[in-house]
Design a protein around this motif. Structure first.
Motif, PDB file in Angstrom:
ATOM      1  N   TRP A  44       0.721  -1.251  -0.134  1.00 17.34           N
ATOM      2  CA  TRP A  44       0.083  -0.046  -0.113  1.00 17.34           C
ATOM      3  C   TRP A  44       1.149   1.299   0.102  1.00 17.34           C
ATOM      4  CZ3 TRP A  44      -5.452   0.028  -1.074  1.00 17.34           C
ATOM      5  CH2 TRP A  44      -5.397  -1.248  -1.342  1.00 17.34           C
ATOM      6  N   ASN A  45       1.443   1.245   0.720  1.00 15.58           N
ATOM      7  CA  ASN A  45       2.677   2.084   0.717  1.00 15.58           C
ATOM      8  C   ASN A  45       3.471   2.286  -0.862  1.00 15.58           C
ATOM      9  OD1 ASN A  45       2.677   2.811   3.249  1.00 15.58           O
ATOM     10  ND2 ASN A  45       4.496   1.675   4.112  1.00 15.58           N
ATOM     11  N   ASN A  77       2.017   1.386  -3.376  1.00 19.98           N
ATOM     12  CA  ASN A  77       0.533   2.116  -4.433  1.00 19.98           C
ATOM     13  C   ASN A  77       0.491   3.310  -3.888  1.00 19.98           C
ATOM     14  OD1 ASN A  77       0.227   0.139  -5.597  1.00 19.98           O
ATOM     15  ND2 ASN A  77      -1.663  -0.499  -4.146  1.00 19.98           N
ATOM     16  N   ALA A  78       0.716   3.853  -2.654  1.00 18.87           N
ATOM     17  CA  ALA A  78       0.482   5.504  -2.225  1.00 18.87           C
ATOM     18  C   ALA A  78       1.744   7.036  -3.357  1.00 18.87           C
ATOM     19  CB  ALA A  78       0.876   5.797  -0.890  1.00 18.87           C
ATOM     20  N   LEU A  79       3.089   5.872  -3.081  1.00 19.52           N
ATOM     21  CA  LEU A  79       3.985   6.337  -3.680  1.00 19.52           C
ATOM     22  C   LEU A  79       4.137   6.627  -5.059  1.00 19.52           C
ATOM     23  CD1 LEU A  79       7.476   5.599  -2.116  1.00 19.52           C
ATOM     24  CD2 LEU A  79       7.117   7.697  -2.291  1.00 19.52           C
ATOM     25  N   GLY A 122       3.144   9.765  -6.128  1.00 20.27           N
ATOM     26  CA  GLY A 122       3.992  10.811  -5.882  1.00 20.27           C
ATOM     27  C   GLY A 122       4.339  10.816  -4.841  1.00 20.27           C
ATOM     28  N   GLU A 152       3.977  13.974  -2.474  1.00 21.90           N
ATOM     29  CA  GLU A 152       3.212  14.997  -1.811  1.00 21.90           C
ATOM     30  C   GLU A 152       1.420  13.757  -1.283  1.00 21.90           C
ATOM     31  OE1 GLU A 152       2.747  18.379  -2.962  1.00 21.90           O
ATOM     32  OE2 GLU A 152       5.131  19.303  -2.792  1.00 21.90           O
ATOM     33  N   THR A 153       1.644  13.290  -2.303  1.00 18.15           N
ATOM     34  CA  THR A 153       0.048  12.432  -2.258  1.00 18.15           C
ATOM     35  C   THR A 153       0.066  11.256  -1.035  1.00 18.15           C
ATOM     36  OG1 THR A 153      -0.447  13.132  -4.701  1.00 18.15           O
ATOM     37  CG2 THR A 153      -2.191  11.061  -3.098  1.00 18.15           C
ATOM     38  N   LYS A 159       2.864  11.465   1.177  1.00 23.09           N
ATOM     39  CA  LYS A 159       2.744  11.580   2.217  1.00 23.09           C
ATOM     40  C   LYS A 159       1.350  12.366   2.939  1.00 23.09           C
ATOM     41  CE  LYS A 159       7.631  14.135   2.710  1.00 23.09           C
ATOM     42  NZ  LYS A 159       8.837  14.467   2.662  1.00 23.09           N
ATOM     43  N   GLY A 160       0.571  12.095   1.950  1.00 20.83           N
ATOM     44  CA  GLY A 160      -0.762  13.145   2.549  1.00 20.83           C
ATOM     45  C   GLY A 160      -1.601  11.745   3.663  1.00 20.83           C
ATOM     46  N   LEU A 161      -0.729  11.098   2.578  1.00 19.56           N
ATOM     47  CA  LEU A 161      -1.636   9.505   2.969  1.00 19.56           C
ATOM     48  C   LEU A 161      -1.040   8.578   3.946  1.00 19.56           C
ATOM     49  CD1 LEU A 161      -2.886   7.911  -0.783  1.00 19.56           C
ATOM     50  CD2 LEU A 161      -4.597   9.046   1.308  1.00 19.56           C
ATOM     51  N   GLY A 162      -0.494   9.613   4.691  1.00 26.73           N
ATOM     52  CA  GLY A 162       0.543   8.954   6.064  1.00 26.73           C
ATOM     53  C   GLY A 162       1.982   7.962   5.629  1.00 26.73           C
ATOM     54  N   VAL A 163       2.533   7.414   4.562  1.00 25.67           N
ATOM     55  CA  VAL A 163       3.177   6.893   4.108  1.00 25.67           C
ATOM     56  C   VAL A 163       4.647   8.112   4.676  1.00 25.67           C
ATOM     57  CG1 VAL A 163       4.632   6.179   2.259  1.00 25.67           C
ATOM     58  CG2 VAL A 163       2.057   6.179   2.586  1.00 25.67           C
TER      59      VAL A 163
END
Ligand SMILES: Nc1ncnc2c1ncn2[C@@H]1O[C@H](COP(=O)(O)OP(=O)(O)O)[C@@H](O)[C@H]1O
Ligand SMILES: [Mg+2]
Lengths: 363, 250
Positions: A243-244, A246-248, A251, A253-254, A256-260
């Motif tokens: 999931w990390n 996927n978030a990365l 981008g 910033e997104t 980090k905004g999702l807690g990564v």
């Protein structure tokens, strides 16, 4: 907390479509797994010594004659397991590097780790005299102290990994700076290798170059075991990070905004994918293009969802390496090509073809 | 739930951008951060979300200092939509589902899927659910990014120029939806905007930045011809139209 938008109560079409989509990916994974298994069986059966498939099966299950036992368990099985493990490892390492370096062309050879391993092997062979030519039949060139070569290659490649991570740390892990550092390291180690070879006698140069061609037959059970444990551990870790990743992919910033914790995820992703590379290159030599082909093919089919991309890349890598190895043994049979040559010869054009034929979304 | 900022200072490698910023936003508030390009609006939003770590000052959400929260916990309280979003090569549904990441343990649950679907419907994106995000238009992508932040169910939503890629109809629709959701679900929204008239329609609270400091903060009454001249350096007329203010450049 009350929510302004209701969880969907009507019109679950989207959720059903999502489930269909997920089921397709799951089926694809199953199909790949079956294919991997079949290819592995074919590989165990293929070889110069003619052993019929029933005999092979019997030997694997514990029966069979002594000669078959040796051929299967000492020669073919380590090779097949090497292909499975190294293929999966290199492919997933590529997948993770492409994610953490935000670069679709990143692969285990991008960071100069392979060059460092080559340099280490050259030191062992040329400076420490670990290689010589055997004039007997069989291998035309042989390395008489493979252990020393492997250790030197591994030390150098891990050195490269540490240098990269250190440099990256200085620049706050910006992916661009890491890729550039990798390019620089590659050329530094390349230059070192050239210098070593310039002053070496022909015989040793031949042995050193021979080492560079990736070859699955090199690993004995001990090495296969070390490789398997490393790769399995890293793959499990990567899967937990899916999931990390996927978030990365959306981008920094997104993410980090999702807690990564983007830096930490990047650091471990890089460290472990480099470790896989260092181990496989040291034990087997250079095997190019798997880390590029495996994840790129799979990304085109199932998209950038690491829940599926990581296992699919692993299976694809195993399949490619098994296929390449089988090919390497039948093309000019009874002689055997080094598998690294096959993956490069076929991988390059295949990659080009893929680039030309179409980009589903972005590469 | 209240977001409180006290004495925030931030600089990029030594160059001060934000100086002694203090304000607070309570649930149900829609606040707009105004100021010229480059004054530090985006930087301020990123500090609030710990994407950038402020060098001085405190940011508290619901009484808890954000420095003490772990990533997922912070993401469950504060959502952020960047000015331009880059998307991975996935379907729209997957992109929105990723907003549930701070809550997901092993895999998305039924409830996560339902929430994602609910947000898609709310933003009239459900017909796109299975399309690839990167095949959408810029405005549609912006809506997907907003949908993802809503699926995150935070207490405070930060939007960096949320309407800058949208046409007039979608601008109005998006700010209407954000407002409705903020009101219904007791969230707070902080938005940076360059369109003063849009900000006036959207927000009840305004924070005007000048030279890295707060020039004025408060309700619509702080938007006067004088303050706009000081902050933006342009002369405007302010007219009343249908019960609200309209800013007309001279
Ligand atoms: N990553 C960065 N590194 C250095 N300076 C930056 C960075 N991002 C923004 N800045 C500078 O900080 C100031 C504020 O930028 P920003 O917050 O993006 O302004 P706004 O969003 O109000 O237009 C600008 O002067 C900009 O040049
Ligand atoms: Mg900005």
């Amino acid at each position: 907390m009350s929510q302004g938008y209701k969880a969907a109560s009507s019109g679950l079409g989207g959720i059903e479509a999502y489930h269909r989509h997920i089921r397709f990916k799951g089926l694809l994974l199953c199909a790949l797994a079956v294919l991997t298994f079949l290819l592995a069986l074919i590989c165990v059966n293929a070889g110069t010594a003619k052993i019929n498939p029933m005999q092979v099966l019997k030997t694997i299950l514990g029966g069979g004659g002594e000669k078959d036992y040796i051929v299967i368990w000492r020669i073919r099985m380590p090779r097949v397991v090497s292909a499975l493990v190294a293929g999966a490892g290199l492919s997933v390492a590529g997948c993770v590097m492409q994610n953490t370096l935000k670069n679709p062309l990143a692969s285990p050879s991008t960071l100069g780790i392979s060059s460092a391993a080559t340099f280490g092997a050259n030191i062992a062979i040329i400076a420490f005299g670990a290689g010589t030519i055997l004039s007997t039949a069989g291998d035309p060139v042989s390395i008489n102290n493979p252990y020393l070569v492997t250790v030197c290659a591994f030390i150098c490649s891990m050195g490269a990994v540490l240098i990269i991570l250190f440099l990256a740390r200085l620049r706050g892990f910006s992916p661009e700076s890491i890729v550039l550092a990798g390019v620089a390291l590659s050329s530094i180690f390349g230059a070192g290798t050239t210098l070593l070879q310039y002053f070496a006698p022909d015989i040793l140069i031949a042995a050193a170059i021979f080492w560079t061609f990736g070859d699955l037959a090199r690993a004995s059970w001990n090495e296969v075991l070390i490789m398997s444990v490393t790769v399995a551990g890293c793959l499990i870790f990567f899967f937990f990070q899916r999931w990390n990743y996927n978030a990365l992919s959306n981008g920094e910033e997104t993410a980090k905004g999702l807690g990564v914790n983007a830096q930490r995820v990047r650091f471990w992703g890089l460290l472990l994918s480099s470790l896989i590379t260092a181990v496989t290159v040291s034990f087997l030599g250079m095997i190019g293009f798997i880390g590029l082909l495996g994840p790129q093919i799979m990304r085109r089919i199932i998209g950038d969802d690491h829940r599926f991309l990581i296992p699919a890349s692993a299976l694809a890598g195993s399949i490619i390496l098994l296929a390449a190895d089988t090919l390497a043994r039948v093309v000019i049979s009874p002689a055997v090509l080094p598998v690294g040559a096959v993956t490069s010869v076929f991988g390059g054009p295949m990659f080009l073809y893929m680039l030309i034929r179409g980009r589903r979304g972005r590469a | 739930m209240k977001l409180e900022v006290q004495g925030l200072c931030f600089g990029y490698s030594g160059r001060r951008v934000l100086n002694n910023i203090s304000f607070s936003v309570a649930s149900g508030d829609c606040a707009a951060i105004l100021g010229t390009n480059g004054v530090g609006k985006s930087t301020l939003l990123k500090c609030l979300n710990r994407i950038l770590r402020c060098q001085e000052g405190r940011i508290c959400i619901g009484g808890a200092d954000i420095r003490g929260l772990d990533g997922n916990e912070l993401a469950r309280r504060i959502g952020y939509v960047a000015q331009t979003s880059r998307f991975a090569d996935t379907t729209v549904f997957d992109a929105v589902l990723l907003g549930r990441k701070p809550y997901i343990k092993w895999d998305a649950t039924r409830r996560d899927l339902e929430l994602a679907q609910g947000v898609l419907e709310r933003l009239s994106l459900s017909e796109y659910a299975m399309r690839s995000v990167n095949e959408l238009s810029g405005g549609e992508m912006q809506k997907v990014a907003i949908a993802r932040a809503l699926a995150q169910q935070p207490d405070v939503l930060l939007f960096d120029e949320p309407t800058s890629n949208l046409d007039l109809k979608n601008q109005l629709e998006v700010i209407r939806i954000i407002r409705e959701i903020v009101r219904e679900s007791d969230m707070a929204a902080i938005v940076t905007m360059h369109d003063l008239n849009l900000a006036l329609r959207f927000a009840g609270k305004f924070i005007m930045l000048r030279n890295g400091e707060i020039y004025a903060a408060g309700g619509p009454e702080i938007l006067t011809a004088e303050s706009i001249r000081d902050v933006y350096g342009v002369d405007v007329a302010i007219e009343a139209y249908g019960g609200s203010k309209v800013v007309i450049p001279r």
